[in-house]
Design a protein around this motif. Structure first.
Motif, PDB file in Angstrom:
ATOM      1  N   PRO A 193       3.291  85.856 -14.129  1.00  0.00           N
ATOM      2  CA  PRO A 193       2.292  84.792 -14.052  1.00  0.00           C
ATOM      3  C   PRO A 193       1.151  85.042 -15.026  1.00  0.00           C
ATOM      4  N   GLN A 194       0.665  83.994 -15.632  1.00  0.00           N
ATOM      5  CA  GLN A 194      -0.398  84.111 -16.629  1.00  0.00           C
ATOM      6  C   GLN A 194      -1.681  83.467 -16.104  1.00  0.00           C
ATOM      7  N   TYR A 195      -2.816  84.039 -16.507  1.00  0.00           N
ATOM      8  CA  TYR A 195      -4.128  83.481 -16.161  1.00  0.00           C
ATOM      9  C   TYR A 195      -4.277  83.241 -14.659  1.00  0.00           C
ATOM     10  N   GLY A 196      -4.123  84.284 -13.884  1.00  0.00           N
ATOM     11  CA  GLY A 196      -4.310  84.157 -12.449  1.00  0.00           C
ATOM     12  C   GLY A 196      -5.761  83.839 -12.102  1.00  0.00           C
ATOM     13  N   VAL A 197      -5.949  82.984 -11.137  1.00  0.00           N
ATOM     14  CA  VAL A 197      -7.294  82.591 -10.695  1.00  0.00           C
ATOM     15  C   VAL A 197      -7.513  83.135  -9.293  1.00  0.00           C
ATOM     16  N   SER A 198      -8.617  83.832  -9.077  1.00  0.00           N
ATOM     17  CA  SER A 198      -8.912  84.390  -7.760  1.00  0.00           C
ATOM     18  C   SER A 198     -10.356  84.067  -7.390  1.00  0.00           C
ATOM     19  N   ALA A 199     -10.677  84.276  -6.137  1.00  0.00           N
ATOM     20  CA  ALA A 199     -12.022  83.990  -5.643  1.00  0.00           C
ATOM     21  C   ALA A 199     -12.528  85.167  -4.818  1.00  0.00           C
ATOM     22  N   SER A 200     -13.842  85.348  -4.805  1.00  0.00           N
ATOM     23  CA  SER A 200     -14.457  86.401  -4.002  1.00  0.00           C
ATOM     24  C   SER A 200     -14.336  86.054  -2.520  1.00  0.00           C
ATOM     25  N   PRO A 201     -14.315  87.070  -1.660  1.00  0.00           N
ATOM     26  CA  PRO A 201     -14.162  86.813  -0.220  1.00  0.00           C
ATOM     27  C   PRO A 201     -15.263  85.935   0.368  1.00  0.00           C
ATOM     28  N   ASP A 202     -16.454  85.948  -0.246  1.00  0.00           N
ATOM     29  CA  ASP A 202     -17.557  85.189   0.329  1.00  0.00           C
ATOM     30  C   ASP A 202     -17.579  83.717  -0.091  1.00  0.00           C
ATOM     31  N   VAL A 203     -16.618  83.284  -0.923  1.00  0.00           N
ATOM     32  CA  VAL A 203     -16.564  81.873  -1.333  1.00  0.00           C
ATOM     33  C   VAL A 203     -16.009  81.044  -0.181  1.00  0.00           C
ATOM     34  N   PRO A 204     -16.691  79.976   0.226  1.00  0.00           N
ATOM     35  CA  PRO A 204     -16.214  79.151   1.346  1.00  0.00           C
ATOM     36  C   PRO A 204     -14.824  78.588   1.094  1.00  0.00           C
ATOM     37  N   LEU A 205     -14.044  78.459   2.142  1.00  0.00           N
ATOM     38  CA  LEU A 205     -12.680  77.970   2.033  1.00  0.00           C
ATOM     39  C   LEU A 205     -12.639  76.579   1.397  1.00  0.00           C
ATOM     40  N   GLY A 206     -13.607  75.724   1.752  1.00  0.00           N
ATOM     41  CA  GLY A 206     -13.628  74.374   1.194  1.00  0.00           C
ATOM     42  C   GLY A 206     -13.778  74.372  -0.323  1.00  0.00           C
ATOM     43  N   VAL A 207     -14.590  75.287  -0.836  1.00  0.00           N
ATOM     44  CA  VAL A 207     -14.777  75.381  -2.284  1.00  0.00           C
ATOM     45  C   VAL A 207     -13.488  75.859  -2.957  1.00  0.00           C
ATOM     46  N   LYS A 208     -12.839  76.847  -2.344  1.00  0.00           N
ATOM     47  CA  LYS A 208     -11.568  77.343  -2.896  1.00  0.00           C
ATOM     48  C   LYS A 208     -10.532  76.221  -2.969  1.00  0.00           C
ATOM     49  N   GLU A 209     -10.432  75.456  -1.879  1.00  0.00           N
ATOM     50  CA  GLU A 209      -9.442  74.380  -1.838  1.00  0.00           C
ATOM     51  C   GLU A 209      -9.757  73.297  -2.858  1.00  0.00           C
ATOM     52  N   ALA A 210     -11.051  72.997  -3.058  1.00  0.00           N
ATOM     53  CA  ALA A 210     -11.443  71.969  -4.018  1.00  0.00           C
ATOM     54  C   ALA A 210     -11.109  72.392  -5.447  1.00  0.00           C
ATOM     55  N   VAL A 211     -11.380  73.660  -5.771  1.00  0.00           N
ATOM     56  CA  VAL A 211     -11.073  74.170  -7.107  1.00  0.00           C
ATOM     57  C   VAL A 211      -9.560  74.175  -7.338  1.00  0.00           C
ATOM     58  N   ALA A 212      -8.806  74.658  -6.347  1.00  0.00           N
ATOM     59  CA  ALA A 212      -7.350  74.701  -6.472  1.00  0.00           C
ATOM     60  C   ALA A 212      -6.780  73.297  -6.655  1.00  0.00           C
ATOM     61  N   ASP A 213      -7.286  72.330  -5.892  1.00  0.00           N
ATOM     62  CA  ASP A 213      -6.810  70.951  -5.996  1.00  0.00           C
ATOM     63  C   ASP A 213      -7.085  70.390  -7.383  1.00  0.00           C
ATOM     64  N   ALA A 214      -8.261  70.690  -7.952  1.00  0.00           N
ATOM     65  CA  ALA A 214      -8.607  70.194  -9.284  1.00  0.00           C
ATOM     66  C   ALA A 214      -7.682  70.802 -10.341  1.00  0.00           C
ATOM     67  N   LEU A 215      -7.369  72.086 -10.204  1.00  0.00           N
ATOM     68  CA  LEU A 215      -6.490  72.741 -11.183  1.00  0.00           C
ATOM     69  C   LEU A 215      -5.062  72.210 -11.088  1.00  0.00           C
ATOM     70  N   PHE A 216      -4.581  71.999  -9.862  1.00  0.00           N
ATOM     71  CA  PHE A 216      -3.217  71.505  -9.684  1.00  0.00           C
ATOM     72  C   PHE A 216      -3.061  70.081 -10.215  1.00  0.00           C
ATOM     73  N   ARG A 217      -4.149  69.322 -10.261  1.00  0.00           N
ATOM     74  CA  ARG A 217      -4.098  67.939 -10.731  1.00  0.00           C
ATOM     75  C   ARG A 217      -4.113  67.840 -12.250  1.00  0.00           C
ATOM     76  N   LEU A 218      -4.416  68.956 -12.932  1.00  0.00           N
ATOM     77  CA  LEU A 218      -4.473  68.927 -14.393  1.00  0.00           C
ATOM     78  C   LEU A 218      -3.101  68.602 -14.982  1.00  0.00           C
TER      79      LEU A 218
END
Length: 221
Positions: free
Chosen positions: A80-105
């Motif tokens: 896998p290339q360019y893995g995207v990760s998040a810090s444990p303190d990032v709210p779940l809603g923010v993680k899901e929003a970012v992931a959804d935006a990337l998947f829509r690209l």
């Protein structure tokens, strides 16, 4: 390289780090300043297609993922290339929003074109990358006193990413600089250079006479 008995830190005369500037690395290989360069094959074929006939791919392999053939020659298994990760303190809603935006690209979107990617998807497995990092000493389990793995962060200093194999010790920057001068190895423009970064460990263990005597008795008894 490790699978073929070559250690990146102990078996090379000069190790050059270019950061994320693959273009300089390719130019130095083509110009004869480097013997070997390491880069993503997909990036190489997209950005230096005309130079491919001038390059030799080590251990050329036709890889496949999920039953689909990879269109370019590669020297390794696909990872896998360019893995995207998040810090444990990032709210779940923010993680899901970012992931959804990337998947829509889509590959035609301006953001995807600017990043030179076709899109994002959930990776099949990161175990290949994890195992490779562990073999190179760049991922250490329990290194910080805990049970979770921790990465050696390149931005904390390139020198910290040089992890010598058993029986070798890392040289100081001063010693490596002198070695480069001694070997007549100039550092390519834009690179950070380390000559013979790992040297055999000639440390001599000294024991008290009584300890040595006990050890001899154990061995001979």
């Amino acid at each position: 390289m490790a699978d073929h008995g070559v250690n990146l830190f102990s078996d090379v005369a000069q190790l050059v780090f270019y950061g994320s500037d693959y273009d300089d690395q390719v130019r130095d290989v083509l110009g004869g300043n480097l013997d070997v360069g390491i880069t993503a094959s997909s990036w190489l074929y997209v950005n230096h297609a005309n130079d491919i006939p001038l390059l030799h791919v080590h251990n050329p392999t036709r890889a496949a993922a999920d039953g689909e053939a990879f269109p370019f020659l590669t020297s390794t298994q696909l990872a896998p290339q360019y893995g995207v990760s998040a810090s444990p303190d990032v709210p779940l809603g923010v993680k899901e929003a970012v992931a959804d935006a990337l998947f829509r690209l889509d590959r035609g979107d301006a953001e995807a074109v600017r990043m030179s990617v076709s899109g994002f998807e959930v990776p099949a497995s990161y175990w290949l990358v994890r195992n490779l990092l562990q073999q190179m000493g760049l991922l250490r389990v329990g290194g910080g006193g805990g049970l979770l793995p921790s990465c050696v962060r390149p931005y904390a200093g390139v020198l910290d990413t040089i992890t010598c194999p058993p029986g070798y010790v890392r040289q100081s920057e001063e010693v490596m600089a002198k070695q480069c001068k001694k070997d007549g190895l100039a550092c390519p423009r834009g690179g950070q250079c380390f000559c013979r970064p790992c040297a055999p460990d000639h440390t001599v263990a000294i024991f008290p006479a009584r300890t040595v005597l006990v050890m001899c008795c154990v061995l001979l008894g």
